[in-house]
Every structure is written in C-alpha cells, then in structure tokens.
Write a protein that holds these residues in place. Structure first.
Motif, PDB file in Angstrom:
ATOM      1  N   SER A   1     -10.735  11.507   4.771  1.00  0.00           N
ATOM      2  CA  SER A   1     -10.143  10.111   5.419  1.00  0.00           C
ATOM      3  C   SER A   1      -9.839   8.750   4.035  1.00  0.00           C
ATOM      4  CB  SER A   1     -11.241   8.960   5.818  1.00  0.00           C
ATOM      5  OG  SER A   1     -11.653   9.457   6.615  1.00  0.00           O
ATOM      6  N   GLY A   2      -8.240   8.048   4.581  1.00  0.00           N
ATOM      7  CA  GLY A   2      -7.135   7.433   3.643  1.00  0.00           C
ATOM      8  C   GLY A   2      -6.406   8.510   2.974  1.00  0.00           C
ATOM      9  N   CYS A   3      -6.755  10.130   3.026  1.00  0.00           N
ATOM     10  CA  CYS A   3      -5.547  10.612   1.483  1.00  0.00           C
ATOM     11  C   CYS A   3      -4.384  10.317   2.300  1.00  0.00           C
ATOM     12  CB  CYS A   3      -6.312  12.397   1.751  1.00  0.00           C
ATOM     13  SG  CYS A   3      -5.895  12.746   3.447  1.00  0.00           S
ATOM     14  N   GLY A   4      -4.052  10.731   3.565  1.00  0.00           N
ATOM     15  CA  GLY A   4      -2.568   9.820   4.072  1.00  0.00           C
ATOM     16  C   GLY A   4      -1.411  11.529   5.135  1.00  0.00           C
ATOM     17  N   LYS A   5      -3.269  11.985   5.366  1.00  0.00           N
ATOM     18  CA  LYS A   5      -2.866  13.022   6.392  1.00  0.00           C
ATOM     19  C   LYS A   5      -2.073  12.189   7.201  1.00  0.00           C
ATOM     20  CE  LYS A   5      -6.798  14.273   6.281  1.00  0.00           C
ATOM     21  NZ  LYS A   5      -7.633  13.504   6.639  1.00  0.00           N
TER      22      LYS A   5
ATOM     23  N   VAL B   1       0.963  -1.173  -0.063  1.00  0.00           N
ATOM     24  CA  VAL B   1       0.049   0.365  -0.079  1.00  0.00           C
ATOM     25  C   VAL B   1       1.235   1.281   0.527  1.00  0.00           C
ATOM     26  CG1 VAL B   1      -1.579   1.744   1.397  1.00  0.00           C
ATOM     27  CG2 VAL B   1      -1.866  -1.230   1.712  1.00  0.00           C
ATOM     28  N   HIS B   2       0.643   2.441  -1.007  1.00  0.00           N
ATOM     29  CA  HIS B   2       1.628   3.686  -0.861  1.00  0.00           C
ATOM     30  C   HIS B   2       0.780   4.387  -0.288  1.00  0.00           C
ATOM     31  CE1 HIS B   2       4.749   5.475  -3.956  1.00  0.00           C
ATOM     32  NE2 HIS B   2       4.743   5.799  -2.750  1.00  0.00           N
ATOM     33  N   ALA B   3       1.015   4.663   0.785  1.00  0.00           N
ATOM     34  CA  ALA B   3      -0.208   5.571   1.621  1.00  0.00           C
ATOM     35  C   ALA B   3      -0.048   7.192   1.619  1.00  0.00           C
ATOM     36  CB  ALA B   3      -0.119   5.626   2.624  1.00  0.00           C
TER      37      ALA B   3
ATOM     38  N   ALA C   1      -2.220  22.803   2.572  1.00  0.00           N
ATOM     39  CA  ALA C   1      -1.871  22.127   1.700  1.00  0.00           C
ATOM     40  C   ALA C   1      -3.307  20.949   1.274  1.00  0.00           C
ATOM     41  CB  ALA C   1      -0.962  21.488   1.778  1.00  0.00           C
ATOM     42  N   VAL C   2      -3.691  20.876   0.350  1.00  0.00           N
ATOM     43  CA  VAL C   2      -4.882  19.563  -0.140  1.00  0.00           C
ATOM     44  C   VAL C   2      -4.555  18.510  -0.524  1.00  0.00           C
ATOM     45  CG1 VAL C   2      -6.613  19.405  -1.181  1.00  0.00           C
ATOM     46  CG2 VAL C   2      -6.482  21.558  -0.529  1.00  0.00           C
ATOM     47  N   MET C   3      -4.649  17.721   0.429  1.00  0.00           N
ATOM     48  CA  MET C   3      -4.329  16.498  -0.262  1.00  0.00           C
ATOM     49  C   MET C   3      -5.235  15.434  -0.641  1.00  0.00           C
ATOM     50  SD  MET C   3      -1.706  14.837   2.343  1.00  0.00           S
ATOM     51  CE  MET C   3      -1.278  13.980   1.905  1.00  0.00           C
ATOM     52  N   PHE C   4      -5.125  14.136  -2.489  1.00  0.00           N
ATOM     53  CA  PHE C   4      -6.254  13.404  -2.164  1.00  0.00           C
ATOM     54  C   PHE C   4      -4.739  12.009  -2.559  1.00  0.00           C
ATOM     55  CE2 PHE C   4      -7.787  11.859  -5.754  1.00  0.00           C
ATOM     56  CZ  PHE C   4      -9.370  10.718  -4.925  1.00  0.00           C
ATOM     57  N   ASP C   5      -5.605  10.865  -2.695  1.00  0.00           N
ATOM     58  CA  ASP C   5      -4.823   9.572  -2.256  1.00  0.00           C
ATOM     59  C   ASP C   5      -2.946   9.817  -2.710  1.00  0.00           C
ATOM     60  OD1 ASP C   5      -4.479   7.006  -3.825  1.00  0.00           O
ATOM     61  OD2 ASP C   5      -3.933   8.175  -5.941  1.00  0.00           O
ATOM     62  N   GLY C   6      -2.485  10.223  -1.409  1.00  0.00           N
ATOM     63  CA  GLY C   6      -1.074  10.534  -1.274  1.00  0.00           C
ATOM     64  C   GLY C   6      -0.520  11.437  -1.695  1.00  0.00           C
ATOM     65  N   ARG C   7      -0.786  12.105  -2.638  1.00  0.00           N
ATOM     66  CA  ARG C   7      -0.681  13.459  -2.648  1.00  0.00           C
ATOM     67  C   ARG C   7      -1.019  14.701  -2.753  1.00  0.00           C
ATOM     68  NH1 ARG C   7      -1.119   9.356  -7.371  1.00  0.00           N
ATOM     69  NH2 ARG C   7       1.037   8.872  -8.380  1.00  0.00           N
TER      70      ARG C   7
END
Length: 579
Positions: free
Chosen positions: A333-337, A311-313, A508-514
C-alpha cells in the motif's frame, strides 16, 4: 506446530450448542446452528469458512455484541472460565469486554475514533477497567505500543489514526486489545486488508505476544495460508454449521468432508499456477504503452505554513501490455499502484505518455476522451461502492451502451442478456439491485459492465482481494476465459502474490512510485532478483503447516535503490540496480 502451553487443561472459553437467529421472533432464520468448540490457554483456534458461514456472527455472540433486536442468541451456552456469559446483564458484560476478553476487527479505521489520538483511546480503555492513575494508565499505554513494535511509542501517543499506515493502525488495535492482558483474544480477519509484508509482521507479532502472555486466540479467517501458519486447531464452518474440526496438521494432510477439500483446493498457491508464456511485443500488437508516467498531488499545509511539499506518488513509470496479455502490478500500500490505475482511466492528473491502441491519450479532445472510455475500462476493488445502488443490474450494464449510442434499444437489451449469461449471472439478475447480490456476484456484475463496450484494456484494481477463495477462483477463471475469447489486455493490480502468480503473463514490482523489477511470471517467481521482490514472495503465508516462511524483515531502505535505472539481466527480465 507445537501444541499450546495449556493443552489438556480446562478450556478458558467453551461454546456449546450455540444457535443465533435473524429476523426477530416472527420469522427466525438460523445463521449459526448448534456450534460447539473449546479454546484453551495459549492455544490458537482458527474459525475458517467463506463469507456467510457464521464466523463473525459467532464472534459477536461471544462478545455480547449481536445487533439487536434483529439478531438474537436463540440457544446455547458461552462460558469464559467459570462465568456463563449469556446470563450476564449488559453492565457486567462491559466489565468483561476488553478486560478478560478482547477483539481485533478487520478494519481498524472503523474501530478507532478518528477525532481522538491513539494515546487518548488507549489510556481511556485502561482507565475504564483498571483502578490506576492517569499517569500510570499513560505508562501502560506506552508499554502496550512498545509491545506491538510501534517505533517511538511515546511520540506516537499523540498521533491520530489517519496519520498512521494500515499496518500501524492494526498494531494499535492489537495494543488496545492486549493492554489489559485478556484471557481470550478474538481476531476477526485481522490481516485480510493488509499487504503480505505487513500481514507477515502482524502474524509474527500475534505469535510473539501470545507466547509472552499465554493468551488464547480465536482467529477468524478465510485465508488458509494464515490457518496453516497460526492455528493449533481448525474449525471449518459452512452455512452456520460446523462441518469439520481437527488438529491443523492433520486437517491439511487429509480433509474429512468434500466441502473442506474443495475449500483447500481453491486456494491459490505460489508454484501451482498454469504454465503461461509471456506475450512478446513483436508477436501481438501493443494494446497499451505507458512512458514516463508521473503523478503529483499538492501537499497539505496549514494556516501558518501555507502549502506543504507536493506528494510525488508515481515517479516515471513505464510499461506496455500486448493484446491478450496480463501484466500484474504488485507492491505494498502506498507504492503507487492504484494511483497509476486512476491516472490511466482519467481519474488523476498525470504527465507522460499513455498510448492506447496507437493513440496518445494526453491532450485529447472530447471525442478522443469518449473513445478512450470505450477502449479502457476499470473494475474496482469494492463493486458495491462503484455501482449505483438506485439502478437495477440491467440498467447498470446497459448504461455505457446508452451513453455511447451503441445499437438499437432491442440490441442493447440483447447485449445485456448476453453479458449476464457470459459472466454466469442468472436470467433474473438484470431486474435486481446491487444489494441483492453476494460479493462475488457483484464483482461479476462489475465485470459485465466493464465488458459492455468491448474494451481493448481492462484495469482490475484489487478486484478479487475481498472475495472468498472459491469465489475468487471462479472470478479468475472467468477473467481468463474472457481474455482468450476477446483478446482483452489486463492490467491486474494486486498485493496477493499467489493470485498474481496464477493469472499473470508478466509482473512489475513497484515501490515508492517506481518500478524495481519487471519480468515474465515464470522468471519473477522462479528467480526474483531484487531484494524487495524476494521479501514480498517470502512473506506469503503458505497453506501447508509443514512449509512455513522464514521470519525475515524487509530491506529497510529501498527508496534510493528504486531511483536506479532498470538493467536487463536476462531477456525480458529488468531489475533496478542494487547499490
């Protein structure tokens, strides 16, 4: 907001002069006192107030689920149509629960059986209340999952709760509650733990299902944005008593009591945050630099298949924070924060560079690790889970000083007293245990412990999301004050966009680990450039019934866009290019 279909008709639920006590018969103490209200078909009545106001106890009393013998219904009546619920034996109540009156709880994982598939749990509910065959019960269960917009409902019948996201689990709870078309649905903080986008979807779903089935909804919440969006009427509770009741629009226009006015005034609103200028890197030294941070976890496999895919978090995240600056990290949730936060404080393995006060934390020796723990502290979402219940508050705050051998014993005691005073805890607080504090006080205790070593950076992971709005406002004010005094840099992790807008210098806005977008607070909220950021802001419930959000779905595919490089669209405003 249009009135309910059943306005003017006889109430489907009527609570009259309800009093609930705790402490048994020897030393009874009222936690709900003389509460009365009516709920009509097709109506949404919001029961609002802070923790300890008696909202949830009221719902348990209506359901006949008060924890006995410590808690009991001392007086009052609860009528469901023509049926007096308080006079019914437990066997008769069991037939009504789930059939004519149903409840959705705040945390679905504690309400769903982890060892049974969701399909099994749904069909069992139906079979317990309806004289139908197993095949018909299964058909009704699939229909209920379809109604709450679970994709591939037939296939998901075989899924277990842990295999679904938080939003999907909440939809399953709603499906279970509505499968039998109850007259009354009690929803106890059904969206508090959800991200704003998932919350928006659940609220839209409840509204649609209510329209389709004519269900009366008793919505229990401390989120005044949810009250404004969902409620036909609102009852405000404090210390177990009703302090105000009225139509939702009239309530938001003018409150009749000082408490209701204070409650609304404490609500963070997007667009009302104090003016803040982003701290430029060349003006102040950098407290924290993160470059190319990657976190991978081994995949879960099976006996026959061996190891699963890793899993590449977190996927190449980079940012920096200057001394005295607050950078907020937002996303679903799950975006990597939280994984990013855990990596920074050494609770998750990572690759990449984390530079704290000019020192790279990667490959550090024991002495470097100890120094890093002095300079980088963390405040967790649930302080009760992160504080040792066997230690007094004073010992908990003094422990970091003891570990690092800072000062003499008397100096450490003085530092502890100073810290308790600084975070607004009473002089007797050091001798008490964590369970003797309220939620807001425990969070202050966690902040005092984080401050003990005077760190350069504090990572606050959802540190105010579980707090009532008035307590939340006081904790945020405390964080700002401490920052101005000590020059602390904050990495503030949250899914509450209104809180983020009120405390941040940059976001900073995160989605899918980025990271998809990063900008100053003012840039991001006045001119969000990425479609995902725009949807996040639009999904926030507005505490004003005259200004409601548009019902829009999130951009369906963002992962590929997230892989794109960030481009500077204006000074300090970086956005992942959208294809």
């Amino acid at each position: 907001m249009p009135g309910p279909d059943g306005a003017g008709t006889a109430p489907v639920l009527s609570v009259s002069n309800l009093t609930v006590t705790v402490g048994g018969t020897a030393h009874p103490r009222a936690v709900v006192s003389g509460l009365s209200f009516d709920l009509r078909r097709g109506e949404t009545l919001c029961l609002a107030g802070e923790s300890g106001s008696g909202k949830s106890i009221t719902s348990l009393a209506i359901m006949g689920l008060l924890p006995k013998p410590a808690t009991r219904l001392a007086s009052g009546t609860i009528r469901l149509g023509d049926t007096e619920l308080t006079a019914l034996p437990e066997r008769a109540l069991r037939k009504i629960r789930g059939d004519r009156i149903a409840m959705i709880f705040q945390e679905p994982m504690t309400s769903l059986n982890p060892v049974l598939s969701v399909g099994r749990q749904l069909t069992e509910t139906i079979l317990n209340h309806r004289d139908v065959s197993a095949r018909e019960a299964e058909r009704m269960a699939v229909e209920a999952l379809d109604a709450v917009r679970i994709p591939r409902a037939g296939e998901r019948m075989k899924s277990f709760p842990h295999e679904m996201s938080g939003g999907q689990r909440q939809r399953v709870m709603i499906a279970m509650a509505l499968a039998l078309r109850p007259d009354v649905l009690i929803a106890d903080e059904p969206t508090t733990a959800l991200d704003v986008t998932v919350q928006a979807q659940v609220l839209d779903l409840l509204r649609d299902l209510q329209k389709d089935f004519g269900t009366a909804v008793l919505l229990i919440t401390h989120d005044m944005g949810v009250v404004a969006e969902m409620g036909n009427r609102v009852v405000v509770m404090r210390h177990g008593r009703k302090v105000e009741e009225g139509e939702t629009k009239a309530f938001f226009q003018a409150q009749q009591t000082p408490y209701a006015h204070e409650l609304l005034a404490a609500v963070p609103r997007i667009g009302s945050g104090p003016g803040r200028q982003a701290v430029r890197a060349f003006e102040k030294p950098l407290a924290l630099e993160v470059n190319g941070l990657e976190v991978r976890y081994p995949g879960k496999g099976g006996v026959l298949w061996g190891k699963g895919m890793p899993v590449h978090a977190v996927k190449g995240v980079s940012f920096n924070i200057a001394s005295g600056e607050t950078l907020s990290l937002v996303g679903e949730s799950g975006c990597g924060k939280s994984t990013t936060a855990r990596a920074l404080v050494g609770l998750a393995p990572y690759s990449g560079d984390v530079v704290l006060g000019g020192r790279n934390l990667g490959g550090r020796d024991a002495a470097g690790t100890k120094q890093a723990k002095r300079d980088l502290a963390m405040v967790f979402q649930d302080p009760y889970a992160s504080l040792d219940p066997r230690m007094t508050a004073g010992d908990l705050v003094r422990e970091p000083l003891d570990i690092h051998g800072i000062g003499t014993k008397s100096e450490r005691r003085e530092r502890v007293v100073e810290l308790f005073e600084r975070v607004g805890l009473s002089p007797d607080a050091p001798g008490r245990y964590p369970h003797e504090f309220s939620g807001g006080q425990r969070q202050r205790l966690a902040i005092a412990r984080a401050l003990a070593l005077r760190p350069k950076v504090i990572v606050a992971d959802e540190s105010v999301s579980a707090l009532d709005v008035s307590v939340q406002a006081r904790v945020l004010d405390l964080l700002r004050t401490l920052q101005s005094e000590f020059g602390i840099a904050y990495l503030f992790i949250s899914h509450d966009m209104a809180v983020v807008e009120n405390i941040s210098d940059r976001v900073a806005v995160m989605f899918d680990g980025r990271i998809l977008e990063t900008a100053s607070r003012d840039q991001l909220f006045s001119n969000p450039r990425h479609p995902y950021t725009q949807r996040l802001i639009e999904a926030v419930p507005v505490p004003d019934p005259t200004r409601q959000r548009e019902r829009r779905t999130l951009v369906p595919v963002l992962a590929a866009q997230g892989a794109a490089p960030l481009v500077e669209v204006e000074p300090g405003h970086w956005v992942a290019t959208v294809h």
